[in-house]
Write a protein that holds these residues in place. Structure first.
Motif, PDB file in Angstrom:
ATOM      1  N   SER A 110       0.763  -1.151   0.078  1.00 18.24           N
ATOM      2  CA  SER A 110       0.070  -0.029  -0.034  1.00 18.24           C
ATOM      3  C   SER A 110       0.952   1.330   0.128  1.00 18.24           C
ATOM      4  CB  SER A 110      -0.837   0.097   1.088  1.00 18.24           C
ATOM      5  OG  SER A 110      -0.080   0.253   2.525  1.00 18.24           O
ATOM      6  N   LEU A 111       0.286   2.297  -0.507  1.00 15.02           N
ATOM      7  CA  LEU A 111       0.857   3.553  -0.472  1.00 15.02           C
ATOM      8  C   LEU A 111       0.186   4.742   0.225  1.00 15.02           C
ATOM      9  CD1 LEU A 111       3.310   5.477  -1.895  1.00 15.02           C
ATOM     10  CD2 LEU A 111       1.651   5.867  -3.834  1.00 15.02           C
ATOM     11  N   LYS A 112       0.676   5.507   1.311  1.00 16.88           N
ATOM     12  CA  LYS A 112      -0.142   6.481   1.758  1.00 16.88           C
ATOM     13  C   LYS A 112       0.827   7.575   1.961  1.00 16.88           C
ATOM     14  CE  LYS A 112      -3.666   3.921   3.235  1.00 16.88           C
ATOM     15  NZ  LYS A 112      -4.886   4.522   2.807  1.00 16.88           N
ATOM     16  N   LYS A 113       0.079   8.840   1.514  1.00 20.56           N
ATOM     17  CA  LYS A 113       0.850  10.045   1.786  1.00 20.56           C
ATOM     18  C   LYS A 113       0.503  10.610   3.041  1.00 20.56           C
ATOM     19  CE  LYS A 113       1.606  14.642  -0.397  1.00 20.56           C
ATOM     20  NZ  LYS A 113       1.388  15.580   0.886  1.00 20.56           N
ATOM     21  N   VAL A 114       1.242  10.781   3.852  1.00 24.62           N
ATOM     22  CA  VAL A 114       1.230  11.417   5.507  1.00 24.62           C
ATOM     23  C   VAL A 114       1.834  12.735   5.579  1.00 24.62           C
ATOM     24  CG1 VAL A 114       1.258  10.880   7.874  1.00 24.62           C
ATOM     25  CG2 VAL A 114       0.791   9.035   6.361  1.00 24.62           C
ATOM     26  N   GLY A 115       1.210  13.659   5.479  1.00 22.88           N
ATOM     27  CA  GLY A 115       1.680  15.210   5.323  1.00 22.88           C
ATOM     28  C   GLY A 115       2.699  15.301   4.270  1.00 22.88           C
ATOM     29  N   ASP A 116       4.037  15.439   4.670  1.00 21.24           N
ATOM     30  CA  ASP A 116       5.248  15.758   3.622  1.00 21.24           C
ATOM     31  C   ASP A 116       5.761  14.589   3.448  1.00 21.24           C
ATOM     32  OD1 ASP A 116       4.638  18.334   3.459  1.00 21.24           O
ATOM     33  OD2 ASP A 116       6.220  18.795   5.120  1.00 21.24           O
ATOM     34  N   PHE A 117       5.175  13.383   3.864  1.00 23.21           N
ATOM     35  CA  PHE A 117       5.792  11.979   3.577  1.00 23.21           C
ATOM     36  C   PHE A 117       5.037  11.073   2.555  1.00 23.21           C
ATOM     37  CE2 PHE A 117       6.648  13.652   7.822  1.00 23.21           C
ATOM     38  CZ  PHE A 117       8.335  14.179   7.613  1.00 23.21           C
ATOM     39  N   LEU A 118       5.883  10.122   1.928  1.00 25.34           N
ATOM     40  CA  LEU A 118       4.996   9.034   1.067  1.00 25.34           C
ATOM     41  C   LEU A 118       5.676   7.843   2.125  1.00 25.34           C
ATOM     42  CD1 LEU A 118       5.668   9.511  -2.598  1.00 25.34           C
ATOM     43  CD2 LEU A 118       3.463   9.866  -1.160  1.00 25.34           C
ATOM     44  N   VAL A 119       4.647   7.028   2.528  1.00 26.54           N
ATOM     45  CA  VAL A 119       4.876   5.617   3.382  1.00 26.54           C
ATOM     46  C   VAL A 119       4.407   4.636   2.220  1.00 26.54           C
ATOM     47  CG1 VAL A 119       4.179   4.511   5.219  1.00 26.54           C
ATOM     48  CG2 VAL A 119       4.126   7.067   5.321  1.00 26.54           C
ATOM     49  N   VAL A 120       5.412   3.810   1.848  1.00 22.28           N
ATOM     50  CA  VAL A 120       5.359   2.457   1.076  1.00 22.28           C
ATOM     51  C   VAL A 120       5.369   1.386   1.997  1.00 22.28           C
ATOM     52  CG1 VAL A 120       6.443   1.099  -0.846  1.00 22.28           C
ATOM     53  CG2 VAL A 120       6.422   3.519  -0.847  1.00 22.28           C
ATOM     54  N   ILE A 121       4.288   0.759   2.299  1.00 20.46           N
ATOM     55  CA  ILE A 121       4.177  -0.443   3.113  1.00 20.46           C
ATOM     56  C   ILE A 121       4.171  -1.771   2.106  1.00 20.46           C
ATOM     57  CG2 ILE A 121       2.912  -1.746   4.865  1.00 20.46           C
ATOM     58  CD1 ILE A 121       1.553   1.201   5.653  1.00 20.46           C
ATOM     59  N   LEU A 122       5.401  -2.471   2.220  1.00 20.98           N
ATOM     60  CA  LEU A 122       5.625  -4.025   1.676  1.00 20.98           C
ATOM     61  C   LEU A 122       5.201  -4.991   2.752  1.00 20.98           C
ATOM     62  CD1 LEU A 122       8.471  -3.333  -0.598  1.00 20.98           C
ATOM     63  CD2 LEU A 122       6.032  -2.756  -1.020  1.00 20.98           C
ATOM     64  N   ALA A 123       5.206  -6.098   2.242  1.00 15.60           N
ATOM     65  CA  ALA A 123       4.896  -7.288   3.143  1.00 15.60           C
ATOM     66  C   ALA A 123       6.000  -7.440   4.258  1.00 15.60           C
ATOM     67  CB  ALA A 123       4.922  -8.675   2.184  1.00 15.60           C
ATOM     68  N   LYS A 124       7.300  -7.234   4.185  1.00 20.60           N
ATOM     69  CA  LYS A 124       8.142  -7.369   5.170  1.00 20.60           C
ATOM     70  C   LYS A 124       9.081  -6.143   5.579  1.00 20.60           C
ATOM     71  CE  LYS A 124       9.306 -12.019   3.295  1.00 20.60           C
ATOM     72  NZ  LYS A 124       9.244 -11.882   2.052  1.00 20.60           N
ATOM     73  N   GLY A 125       8.507  -4.803   5.301  1.00 21.91           N
ATOM     74  CA  GLY A 125       9.061  -3.718   5.672  1.00 21.91           C
ATOM     75  C   GLY A 125       8.446  -2.384   5.095  1.00 21.91           C
ATOM     76  N   THR A 126       8.690  -1.341   5.673  1.00 19.80           N
ATOM     77  CA  THR A 126       7.889  -0.156   5.356  1.00 19.80           C
ATOM     78  C   THR A 126       9.324   1.041   4.904  1.00 19.80           C
ATOM     79  OG1 THR A 126       6.028  -0.469   6.531  1.00 19.80           O
ATOM     80  CG2 THR A 126       6.463   1.850   5.893  1.00 19.80           C
ATOM     81  N   PHE A 127       8.970   1.738   3.878  1.00 18.84           N
ATOM     82  CA  PHE A 127       9.936   2.832   3.485  1.00 18.84           C
ATOM     83  C   PHE A 127       9.095   4.141   3.660  1.00 18.84           C
ATOM     84  CE2 PHE A 127      11.092  -1.003   1.092  1.00 18.84           C
ATOM     85  CZ  PHE A 127      12.488  -0.864   0.831  1.00 18.84           C
ATOM     86  N   VAL A 128       9.779   5.007   3.934  1.00 14.85           N
ATOM     87  CA  VAL A 128       9.302   6.581   4.279  1.00 14.85           C
ATOM     88  C   VAL A 128      10.102   7.387   3.147  1.00 14.85           C
ATOM     89  CG1 VAL A 128       8.598   8.246   5.558  1.00 14.85           C
ATOM     90  CG2 VAL A 128       8.328   5.817   6.558  1.00 14.85           C
ATOM     91  N   PHE A 129       9.448   7.839   2.252  1.00 11.71           N
ATOM     92  CA  PHE A 129      10.296   9.001   1.533  1.00 11.71           C
ATOM     93  C   PHE A 129       9.633  10.382   1.794  1.00 11.71           C
ATOM     94  CE2 PHE A 129      10.222   4.983  -0.692  1.00 11.71           C
ATOM     95  CZ  PHE A 129      11.359   4.629  -0.747  1.00 11.71           C
ATOM     96  N   THR A 130      10.506  11.405   1.474  1.00 16.16           N
ATOM     97  CA  THR A 130       9.836  12.626   1.182  1.00 16.16           C
ATOM     98  C   THR A 130       8.867  12.617   0.029  1.00 16.16           C
ATOM     99  OG1 THR A 130      11.622  13.501  -0.304  1.00 16.16           O
ATOM    100  CG2 THR A 130      11.803  13.928   2.232  1.00 16.16           C
TER     101      THR A 130
END
Length: 394
Positions: free
Chosen positions: A358-378
């Protein structure tokens, strides 16, 4: 050490960018400390300099005597990590009251003195300094070997520091002087008696018995000197991030005792997460003292192999190639999932009957949630990686 530095009141030079953390991959959350600059900015000034009841304060000193003490004390040289303004790290609180001008008040756990110093007293009997802070305005000087010579808090260092190499050399020369190594070659950063860190706003130079804070602007102003009890530095964590398996060599089988025997105790604790390695690795320990959560952020040194297309990346790296104006982050999410989960080139993890990403925009961040980990990007066009985190499945 970092807890003490926060209390030292960083002269307002670090940004306050802490976000509230949660420890799950639930869809609506701000992940673990996602900014390398997430240190609260604290004013150097007391809220009421002329008021405040100082615990243990003696009766008011005659103004003339107070002025004499101030004039005498504040011109005394700075002996780094040892003493300033006529007191040392071994001076008791009662002794200090016979030496310094009367404390003007107490703020953030520090007594504030007209000599432009602040003292945090420990709970020993009798109390001795837990930290001494020397602020801009203290006329006494710190003497370093040439070419640096005599320095004052508030002085610009731009005449002797113009590059990262100059800064490292300055730290090494200062470290050798503080450890009384004379003219011997001494790389304090390699023998773990000094450390360079900081944020986008300021540079932090830490030594065994204290440190310096230098502005990161063109003036490179020496903003604060501080003394602390001797501290021990530990090696940086260099092991890589392995998706779904480990971060910096820490896996779900890693015990707290084994980890801390090598890398030292936590520097901070916040919302259930312990921070290590200059607060670049967050770990939550389970009831059995095994890791159940890991997060890499800030200045974490380990790389992550994201395959032939994305290559090896670090926290802080830009993913601009996946930041086209027409892409909301979906292409980056799919590329990460296909590589890390070994999917086919046309596999879409988000459109499965049970979504696997899944992909979520939280404020100034993009949160990419995969099966075994989560990435947070600007969320801006740089798509800079701020955080990678993993949590053990229930």
């Amino acid at each position: 050490m970092n807890k003490i530095l926060v209390m030292i009141a960083w002269a307002g030079v670090f940004f306050a960018a802490c976000a509230k953390k949660e420890k799950t991959f639930s869809q609506d959350y701000i992940p673990a400390k996602i900014s390398a600059d997430a240190v609260p900015a604290i004013s150097r000034q007391p809220t009421n300099p002329d008021g405040g009841k100082v615990p243990g304060k003696v009766s008011d000193l005659d103004p003339e005597e107070s002025a004499k003490r101030k004039a005498k004390n504040e011109i005394l040289p700075i002996e780094f990590g040892v003493g300033v303004a006529g007191i040392t790290m071994q001076t008791t609180q009662d002794e200090a009251r016979d030496i310094l001008s009367p404390a003007r008040g107490e703020f953030q756990g520090f007594e504030i003195y007209d000599e432009h110093i602040r003292v945090q007293w420990n709970r020993a009997n009798p109390p001795k300094p837990e930290a001494i802070v020397i602020d801009d305005g203290y006329p006494g000087e710190l003497t370093l070997p040439e070419p640096y010579g005599k320095l004052r808090v508030g002085q610009s260092l731009k005449s002797v520091i113009s590059s990262e190499d100059d800064l490292v050399n300055f730290m090494r020369v200062a470290g050798a002087s503080f450890e009384k190594m004379g003219d011997k070659p001494y790389l304090c950063d390699q023998v773990l008696t000094c450390r360079l860190g900081g944020s986008a706003a300021a540079i932090q130079l830490e030594f065994v018995r204290g440190g310096m804070i230098v502005s990161r602007d063109a003036e490179l102003t020496l903003q604060v000197l501080y003394f602390t009890p001797p501290q021990k530095f530990f090696p940086r964590i260099l092991d890589p991030i392995v998706y779904g398996t480990s971060i910096g060599g820490v896996s779900y089988a890693t015990s707290r005792a084994d980890f801390e025997s090598k890398f030292g105790p936590p520097e901070q604790f916040e919302d259930g997460i312990y921070y290590y390695d200059q607060s670049s690795l967050g770990i939550a320990w389970g009831p059995d003292n095994k890791a159940i959560y890991m997060g890499a952020l800030g200045t974490f040194q380990g790389t992550m192999d994201l395959g032939p297309v994305l290559g090896k990346r670090r926290i802080g790296d830009s993913f601009t190639s996946y930041a086209a104006a027409t892409d909301d982050g979906t292409l980056l999410m799919l590329a990460l999932d296909r590589q890390l989960e070994g999917r086919a080139a046309d596999y879409n993890c988000a459109t499965q009957t049970v979504p696997e990403c899944s992909l979520k925009k939280v404020g100034d961040f993009l949160v990419v949630i995969l099966a075994k980990g989560t990435f947070v990007f600007t969320a801006d066009s740089t798509r800079r990686l701020l955080l990678f985190e993993m949590m053990k499945a229930p």
